[in-house]
Design a protein around this motif. Sequence first.
Motif, PDB file in Angstrom:
ATOM      1  N   VAL A   4       0.861  -1.189   0.000  1.00 31.58           N
ATOM      2  CA  VAL A   4       0.000   0.000   0.000  1.00 31.58           C
ATOM      3  C   VAL A   4       0.893   1.234   0.000  1.00 31.58           C
ATOM      4  N   GLY A   5       0.833   2.029  -1.083  1.00 32.79           N
ATOM      5  CA  GLY A   5       1.636   3.255  -1.166  1.00 32.79           C
ATOM      6  C   GLY A   5       2.743   3.114  -2.198  1.00 32.79           C
ATOM      7  N   GLY A   6       2.720   4.022  -3.176  1.00 31.86           N
ATOM      8  CA  GLY A   6       3.706   3.989  -4.265  1.00 31.86           C
ATOM      9  C   GLY A   6       4.734   5.098  -4.158  1.00 31.86           C
ATOM     10  N   ILE A  50      -5.847   3.821  -6.857  1.00 28.54           N
ATOM     11  CA  ILE A  50      -6.520   2.841  -5.980  1.00 28.54           C
ATOM     12  C   ILE A  50      -6.219   3.187  -4.527  1.00 28.54           C
ATOM     13  N   ARG A  51      -7.277   3.435  -3.776  1.00 30.76           N
ATOM     14  CA  ARG A  51      -7.119   3.884  -2.384  1.00 30.76           C
ATOM     15  C   ARG A  51      -7.394   2.728  -1.428  1.00 30.76           C
ATOM     16  N   TYR A  52      -6.418   2.444  -0.595  1.00 27.10           N
ATOM     17  CA  TYR A  52      -6.560   1.419   0.458  1.00 27.10           C
ATOM     18  C   TYR A  52      -7.581   1.894   1.486  1.00 27.10           C
ATOM     19  N   LYS A  53      -8.442   0.952   1.944  1.00 28.62           N
ATOM     20  CA  LYS A  53      -9.406   1.313   2.995  1.00 28.62           C
ATOM     21  C   LYS A  53      -9.121   0.559   4.297  1.00 28.62           C
ATOM     22  N   GLY A  69       4.868  10.563  -7.297  1.00 29.26           N
ATOM     23  CA  GLY A  69       5.661  11.732  -6.913  1.00 29.26           C
ATOM     24  C   GLY A  69       4.934  13.061  -6.829  1.00 29.26           C
ATOM     25  N   THR A  70       3.679  13.096  -7.256  1.00 35.86           N
ATOM     26  CA  THR A  70       2.928  14.357  -7.234  1.00 35.86           C
ATOM     27  C   THR A  70       1.606  14.137  -6.491  1.00 35.86           C
ATOM     28  N   PRO A  71       1.254  14.961  -5.505  1.00 35.96           N
ATOM     29  CA  PRO A  71       1.960  16.153  -5.039  1.00 35.96           C
ATOM     30  C   PRO A  71       3.251  15.806  -4.289  1.00 35.96           C
ATOM     31  N   GLU A  84      -1.477   2.653  -5.326  1.00 31.26           N
ATOM     32  CA  GLU A  84      -1.154   4.060  -5.032  1.00 31.26           C
ATOM     33  C   GLU A  84      -2.420   4.876  -5.296  1.00 31.26           C
ATOM     34  N   ASP A  85      -2.785   5.713  -4.334  1.00 29.04           N
ATOM     35  CA  ASP A  85      -4.074   6.406  -4.498  1.00 29.04           C
ATOM     36  C   ASP A  85      -4.022   7.547  -5.526  1.00 29.04           C
TER      37      ASP A  85
END
Length: 383
Positions: free
Chosen positions: A7-9, A113-116, A37-39, A31-32
């Motif tokens: 979870v998280g790029g 894709i957002r982890y919940k 890298g942005t923001p 990665e949501d």
Amino acid sequence: MPDVTIVGGGPAGTFSARLLAASGRDVTVIEDHHVSGTPTHCAGVVSAEVLENFRVRPDVLGVISEAEVILPDSTTVHTKKRSPYAYVVDRANLDVKMADAAISAGADVRYGIRYKNYNVTDDNVTINTNSGSIVSDLMVGADGQSSLVAASLGNNAARSYIRGCQVDIDYRMENQDCMKLWLGSEIAPGFFAWMLPIGDRTRVGLGVGLQHGPPMEYLNHLLKVSGLDDRPRVATYAGKIPIGGRRVTYADRLLLIGDAAGQVKPVSGGGLYPISKVAPLLRDTINKAYNMNMFGASVLSLYERSWKREIGKSLNGGMRLRKYYDLLSDQELCDMGHLFSRPDILEALSDIDVDNPSNVVGPIIRKKGVKSALLKAYLRHKL
Ligand SMILES: Cc1cc2nc3c(=O)[nH]c(=O)nc-3n(C[C@H](O)[C@H](O)[C@H](O)COP(=O)(O)OP(=O)(O)OC[C@H]3O[C@@H](n4cnc5c(N)ncnc54)[C@H](O)[C@@H]3O)c2cc1C
């Protein structure tokens, strides 16, 4: 089904993914955001060792081999190193290159894709997202300073946080080798401020302790007293830096890395060096778990033991320096700064390793008069 879902790029996620994929694991990163890298939140200051460890070549905006430290009474301490202290890189470009390298190694990096939340059973872990669920053997929380994955372990916030912000302005610093650092309660209470030369632009930023309110007010003040408040701001960044570690970095079928694990240098707030050292250890622990076909907390605890063996001493030393620094009044900072302007101490300071600044503490403390001055300031607060 991937072996491991990360979870998280950011750098922690993509570097772990690259190392795992290269060792034969099937890895998915979620990665949501829609790009890497942005923001951006980071100043992009890294040592040569970090770039060697990451094995990527991001765009370099500046090379720093001198530092001018500005004390609360406006006097300065100037140090110079024979080789560069650090590079200022384009952090967004670094993240893109890290993600590309992970993809080239075989990782599946999915954006938007957002982890919940997650559920663990004896057989697997299910990661629930805004776009369905992913079942894997293991998950890695690399979701940054406000990590939902870390929070799910309960009572697992970082010991404290620094709030940071910075701007890139249209202004060329005269000395392109030299960064300026400000200390003191008027400019950056509880941390420090920086001005980094990046060609025709300058990166100006600071951090403040949580109790000191919004950092942007301090940054506006610094720009004003530096006569730079009328310069066009081309980019603005803000973010929180977790300091002092988290309670735990593993659980059944779960590991944490990077800001999500509180693996940040307490003196500088740098998180990229710890990631570059810890991700290989995370890979090794995961591969060991596969060899044993055991994914419970008892086996995964090896990870926490190994990363603390690798960088724990330096993080703890940094935390002691940070606590000492927090005790000092502006007057004591000035007294200390004036003492540190002595040529023999400047010589010792020029050997500073930005990844492990406590490396100069021993040599400096052994210089005449330093131990007693440090002790005197310490005892004034402790007695
Ligand atoms: C002002 C400032 C300046 C800094 N300067 C430096 C510096 O000069 N040098 C240095 O070494 N460090 C610096 N740092 C620290 C550094 O930026 C971090 O330590 C580093 O980014 C940590 O990397 P990470 O991969 O753990 O987390 P991040 O880089 O934060 O990446 C986490 C990723 O997870 C994603 N994510 C979060 N939640 C979810 C979710 N629910 N679902 C899916 N994805 C999610 C985020 O979008 C993000 O892409 C600075 C920090 C700040 C705030």
